[in-house]
Write an enzyme that holds these catalytic residues in place. Structure first.
Site, PDB file in Angstrom:
ATOM      1  N   TYR A 245      -2.303   0.390  10.232  1.00  0.00           N
ATOM      2  CA  TYR A 245      -2.482  -0.315   8.955  1.00  0.00           C
ATOM      3  C   TYR A 245      -1.180  -0.254   8.149  1.00  0.00           C
ATOM      4  CZ  TYR A 245      -3.729  -0.820   3.998  1.00  0.00           C
ATOM      5  OH  TYR A 245      -3.753  -1.191   2.678  1.00  0.00           O
TER       6      TYR A 245
ATOM      7  N   SER B 223       0.808  -1.227   0.000  1.00  0.00           N
ATOM      8  CA  SER B 223       0.000   0.000   0.000  1.00  0.00           C
ATOM      9  C   SER B 223       0.843   1.281   0.000  1.00  0.00           C
ATOM     10  CB  SER B 223      -0.877  -0.024   1.248  1.00  0.00           C
ATOM     11  OG  SER B 223      -1.394   1.250   1.503  1.00  0.00           O
TER      12      SER B 223
HETATM   13  N1  LIG Z   1      -8.236  -0.965  -2.358  1.00  0.00           N
HETATM   14  C1  LIG Z   1      -7.207  -0.152  -2.254  1.00  0.00           C
HETATM   15  O1  LIG Z   1      -7.288   1.035  -2.628  1.00  0.00           O
HETATM   16  C2  LIG Z   1      -5.892  -0.636  -1.719  1.00  0.00           C
HETATM   17  C3  LIG Z   1      -4.839   0.289  -1.663  1.00  0.00           C
HETATM   18  C4  LIG Z   1      -3.609  -0.143  -1.164  1.00  0.00           C
HETATM   19  C5  LIG Z   1      -3.440  -1.450  -0.777  1.00  0.00           C
HETATM   20  N2  LIG Z   1      -4.478  -2.319  -0.823  1.00  0.00           N
HETATM   21  C6  LIG Z   1      -4.222  -3.708  -0.390  1.00  0.00           C
HETATM   22  O2  LIG Z   1      -4.697  -4.593  -1.379  1.00  0.00           O
HETATM   23  C7  LIG Z   1      -5.237  -5.774  -0.780  1.00  0.00           C
HETATM   24  C8  LIG Z   1      -6.658  -5.981  -1.289  1.00  0.00           C
HETATM   25  O3  LIG Z   1      -7.442  -4.844  -0.941  1.00  0.00           O
HETATM   26  P1  LIG Z   1      -9.001  -4.780  -1.202  1.00  0.00           P
HETATM   27  O4  LIG Z   1      -9.345  -3.365  -1.394  1.00  0.00           O
HETATM   28  O5  LIG Z   1      -9.388  -5.787  -2.232  1.00  0.00           O
HETATM   29  O6  LIG Z   1      -9.551  -5.234   0.231  1.00  0.00           O
HETATM   30  P2  LIG Z   1     -10.780  -6.206   0.603  1.00  0.00           P
HETATM   31  O7  LIG Z   1     -11.024  -6.026   2.059  1.00  0.00           O
HETATM   32  O8  LIG Z   1     -11.912  -5.952  -0.322  1.00  0.00           O
HETATM   33  O9  LIG Z   1     -10.197  -7.658   0.336  1.00  0.00           O
HETATM   34  C9  LIG Z   1      -9.420  -8.375   1.267  1.00  0.00           C
HETATM   35  C10 LIG Z   1     -10.030  -9.758   1.449  1.00  0.00           C
HETATM   36  O10 LIG Z   1      -9.167 -10.513   2.297  1.00  0.00           O
HETATM   37  C11 LIG Z   1      -9.979 -11.373   3.098  1.00  0.00           C
HETATM   38  N3  LIG Z   1      -9.187 -11.734   4.294  1.00  0.00           N
HETATM   39  C12 LIG Z   1      -8.795 -10.923   5.302  1.00  0.00           C
HETATM   40  N4  LIG Z   1      -8.087 -11.624   6.213  1.00  0.00           N
HETATM   41  C13 LIG Z   1      -8.031 -12.908   5.760  1.00  0.00           C
HETATM   42  C14 LIG Z   1      -7.442 -14.106   6.271  1.00  0.00           C
HETATM   43  N5  LIG Z   1      -6.791 -14.144   7.447  1.00  0.00           N
HETATM   44  N6  LIG Z   1      -7.565 -15.257   5.540  1.00  0.00           N
HETATM   45  C15 LIG Z   1      -8.243 -15.241   4.356  1.00  0.00           C
HETATM   46  N7  LIG Z   1      -8.836 -14.148   3.834  1.00  0.00           N
HETATM   47  C16 LIG Z   1      -8.726 -12.988   4.535  1.00  0.00           C
HETATM   48  C17 LIG Z   1     -11.212 -10.543   3.407  1.00  0.00           C
HETATM   49  O11 LIG Z   1     -12.330 -11.353   3.735  1.00  0.00           O
HETATM   50  C18 LIG Z   1     -11.407  -9.752   2.117  1.00  0.00           C
HETATM   51  O12 LIG Z   1     -12.376 -10.370   1.280  1.00  0.00           O
HETATM   52  C19 LIG Z   1      -5.182  -5.563   0.735  1.00  0.00           C
HETATM   53  O13 LIG Z   1      -4.061  -6.242   1.237  1.00  0.00           O
HETATM   54  C20 LIG Z   1      -4.993  -4.055   0.889  1.00  0.00           C
HETATM   55  O14 LIG Z   1      -4.228  -3.752   2.043  1.00  0.00           O
HETATM   56  C21 LIG Z   1      -5.701  -1.937  -1.291  1.00  0.00           C
END
Ligand SMILES: NC(=O)c1ccc[n+]([C@@H]2O[C@H](COP(=O)([O-])OP(=O)(O)OC[C@H]3O[C@@H](n4cnc5c(N)ncnc54)[C@H](O)[C@@H]3O)[C@@H](O)[C@H]2O)c1
Length: 316
Positions: free
Chosen positions: A151, A127
């Site tokens: 985070y 991130s």
């Molecule tokens: N969306 C953004 O703008 C953004 C920006 C920077 C980084 N990220 C990173 O990208 C990744 C995906 O983000 P996203 O927006 O799709 O988030 P999201 O919350 O929609 O998806 C994450 C998924 O991981 C699952 N999860 C969490 N803990 C778990 C575990 N212990 N075992 C199995 N599944 C588990 C959740 O149920 C969820 O469905 C994350 O790691 C986030 O930190 C996202």
């Protein structure tokens, strides 16, 4: 080709699976615990959309070593995309334990097992928050990291876990730092879908820092294209920003969305800066473009129009 995507029911994981599955030669196992951080029903809807011959879903928690080991041993994937985790800055003040568990511990378990079975490619979704508030822009990959919330601290720790496990190994690993990803079926806790839900329900929404925060909104299809086409190339480039590199003030974004949504009524309250939030994100994408020439990012207006079209049609 066999691929595992963790966080497959999540926003970015879902889009990655959807795009991977267009190639009939690829079989995908999607892993997700479907936790209750936000609507489980939305996560289940995403998985239902993915249901195809070459997609298998396993509802497991990554910290369950035994089950995870069994899946990876049996399926023997070539590539693992690790996108599961606990996102969001604000929630990290409320429930830090979820970040330790679902980011740090889950990544440790997954990396150890991936190393044990000598997975060919391991790709981690990190991130932009790890950079914190910077003085110079655009932010390059080598700028000093100043995480300003739990985070961001856990995401940076995850990067270190990935590097430590795979640096001296045959595993080709890559770390991508995402900058504010948006798009259809987006996360309801993120700004764009929060605003869309408020518009739909005619509710008020709080705008932090009077709408002056700047975000480098990056369209989800661009992120996914980069993950699919550029991450399995085994080269020296290990860490890359994925950013459109054109930040927009939140207040300007609001007016753009309201125009596309065709809603003129004011429905927001301006509030102060919120603890832990970055004032500006603006990533440098020169390293990405240099390595993967010809990549063109989707313009914000086009990405917003696609997002709002799906939201109006399906309400998500
Ligand atoms: N969306 C953004 O703008 C953004 C920006 C920077 C980084 N990220 C990173 O990208 C990744 C995906 O983000 P996203 O927006 O799709 O988030 P999201 O919350 O929609 O998806 C994450 C998924 O991981 C699952 N999860 C969490 N803990 C778990 C575990 N212990 N075992 C199995 N599944 C588990 C959740 O149920 C969820 O469905 C994350 O790691 C986030 O930190 C996202």
């Amino acid at each position: 080709m066999k691929i595992i995507v963790t966080g497959a029911a999540g926003f970015i994981g879902f889009h990655l699976c959807k795009n991977l599955l267009k190639n009939k030669k690829i079989t995908v196992i999607g892993i997700d615990s479907i936790n209750s951080y936000y609507s489980r029903s939305l996560k289940k809807k995403r998985i239902n959309i993915l249901k195809k011959k070459n997609f298998f879903f396993k509802k497991i928690d990554l910290i369950n070593k035994k089950k995870l080991d069994l899946i990876i041993r049996k399926f023997n994937p070539e590539t693992i995309y690790h996108l599961a985790g606990q996102p969001s800055v604000l929630y990290s003040f409320k429930n830090p334990y979820s970040y330790k568990r679902n980011n740090i511990t889950a990544t440790e378990v997954l990396c150890k097992i991936s190393k044990k079975y000598k997975i060919k490619n391991f790709i981690f979704g990190s991130s932009s928050s790890i950079y914190g508030d910077q003085k110079r822009f655009p932010i390059k990959e080598n700028f000093k990291k100043k995480p300003k919330n739990y985070y961001a601290i856990t995401k940076y720790k995850c990067e270190k876990i990935v590097e430590k496990n795979f640096k001296v190994s045959s595993v080709n690993f890559k770390i991508f730092r995402f900058f504010t990803v948006y798009g259809p079926y987006g996360r309801p806790d993120m700004f764009i879908h929060k605003l869309l839900n408020a518009l739909k329900k005619n509710k008020q929404i709080n705008i932090h820092n009077k709408g002056k925060n700047l975000r480098d909104f990056t369209y989800v299809d661009d992120v996914v294209k980069i993950l699919i086409n550029f991450s399995i190339i085994n080269n020296k480039v290990k860490i890359l920003n994925i950013a459109r590199s054109k930040p927009v003030k939140n207040i300007d974004l609001i007016y753009k969305i309201k125009k596309i949504y065709r809603q003129k009524k004011e429905n927001f309250n301006f509030i102060k800066t919120v603890r832990g939030e970055m004032l500006k994100t603006h990533g440098c994408n020169k390293k990405l473009i240099k390595n993967f020439k010809k990549f063109k990012f989707t313009e914000l207006d086009e990405g917003l129009a696609k997002t709002i079209k799906i939201f109006k049609k399906y309400g998500i």
